[in-house]
Structures are given as structure tokens and as C-alpha cells.
Design a protein around this motif. Sequence first.
Motif: not given
Length: 304
Positions: A106-118
Motif C-alpha cells: 500500500e502507498m501513502g503515509l497511512y496504510v491499513s497495515n504496516y507489514p514489517v520485514r526484517v
Amino acid sequence: MKKVDKIWMDGKLVNWDDARIHVLTHTLHYGLGVFEGIRCYLCHDGTSAVFRLTEHIDRLFDSAAIGMMTIPFSKEDLCTAVLETLRVNKLKEAYIRPIAFISDGEMGLYVSNYPVRVAIACWPWGAYLGEEGLAMGIRAKISSFTRHHVNVGMTKAKICGNYVNSILAKREVISAGYDEAILLDTEGYISEASGENIFIVKDGELKTTPPTSILKGITRDAIMEIARDTGILVAEQRFSRDELYIADECFFTGTAAEVTPVREVDDRTIGAGKPGPITKQLQTNFFAAAHGKIEKYKKWLTCL
Ligand SMILES: *Cc1c(COP(=O)(O)O)cnc(C)c1O
């Protein structure tokens, strides 16, 4: 940068050249990602040990908490992953860079989910400010850029986007012929260098910036403990640039820069213009601790 074999990514070891991300990765656009810098040292007995691994992984999680990111691994998982990455690459001494970032989707400052990768990468990396700098001291300049206001940059977190400020400061002073930038806080007191904490020595006592506008360094903490154990008084107290100019000694601390003496600030010679006795003593003890030569500080080491 010296390539090695593997990089740990989202729970798996992948080939260095295959550790790729999509161009629409959220962190690439907006800077919300968190990282760490850790070092592994070769000990005198031929083994290798990571310096203060648990403290670095704890801080990665603290940075993530400040950035409202949920890391999809446990602290133990990531400690194990650091060790595994070093082992598989057969590295005896290395710099280690874990990073947690927001993926694409998703793009934009607010996204419904912030999927974190490491990801965790490591590679051989010598003295960040040069071998000569470690031995002879460096020339620093106060940048025209101010360190983040505490209600702007979240300076306690190693957040990717915070480093634009550091890069601008560093480029400014390097193009003016100096080695490293010192930044003032928004009230005009000394804050820290672009990626290092700062200490001064006056009349045998040590002073460093309190943890307000600075990143609370783990090397800074180690140096304060080593100093106190050697009977040197340490104050965490704000100081101004003129107090720095007339200090007897000055040095920077950081995982990358280790303990780097500063011999000149803003074209003013600090002390005798070479690493002072307290700086040299603390630097020697720091390296001895990191290389497993001091029993008392073995608590800081995680053997490979
Ligand atoms: C990482 C960093 C330091 C040093 O912290 P260590 O834990 O000693 O590596 C100091 N200042 C800034 C801005 C940093 O990013």
C-alpha cells in the motif's frame, strides 16, 4: 563494501545478491524503518564474540515501539539469527546491520497495515573514522544543521529517516575539509556527532551529554562503566561549544567509530592536539573488553 555469502531475510538465509526488495517498499519512500549497528570481535583465544548483543536487540525493539512497528520475531529469534548469519558467512570479526522495515503493498503515509520485514546483514568493516583517526585523533566541526528537536525526531530510536539530518551535517563538514560533524541541540548545547556520542575531559573528569536529544549509545554506556570502574568521575551534563573548545580531551563513541579521539574542533586544538591520557586509557580498556581480555566485562560478550 565487502560482499559475503548470505543475508538473513524474514527468517531465511538467502544469497547476498538475492536479498532484494520492491521499489514500492514503504520505508524507502517515507523513512519509517529501524535498524541497529553491532560489532563482533575476534577474541585473544581465537574465538569470536558479539559485543552487547542483547542490549542492541533490546534497543531495536525499543526503536520499533517508538515507531509503532511490530517486529514479527522474538528478541531470542533475532539474537540467534545474528549468530547464525555470522557463522554461515565464516566471519570472525564483522559489523552487523539488522533492519526492520515496512514492506510494499500500500502507498501513502497511512496504510491499513504496516507489514514489517526484517533483514540482518554482516560484513567485514574496519575503523569507521579510519585507523589513523583511531590512533591520532580526528578533526571535527560543528555543523550548521541542528540535531532533531526531541519532539520532532524521536532521537532515542535508530529510525532510518532520522539519518537525513546526520548525512546533511556530515556532508557539509567533509566538503569543508573536516572528518566528522558535531551537532548542537535546538537550544544550542552540544548534542552528539552524526553517528557517535561525545565525551569531554576536563581536570581529570569526564562529561557527556545527558540522554535528551541524543541516541543513547551502548558504547557510551560501556565507556561510562569502564571509567567509573577505573575511578574516573563521569557526569551526564549539558555543555556548550565554548566548554568543548577549552576541554583537555575529547572523543567520540559508537559501535562503528568505537572510541575515536578528537584532536581539533572548529579549527581549535583540543588539549595537546593528540589523544589525551584518559582517552587513550579508556580506548585501550574498551578494546580489551571487546576482545574478551577483561574478566569483568565478559558479561558483555556473546560467543559465536
Ligand atoms: C548508533 C548511534 C550512536 C552510537 O550508539 P552505539 O550504541 O554506541 O552504537 C550515537 N549517535 C547516533 C545518532 C547513532 O545513530
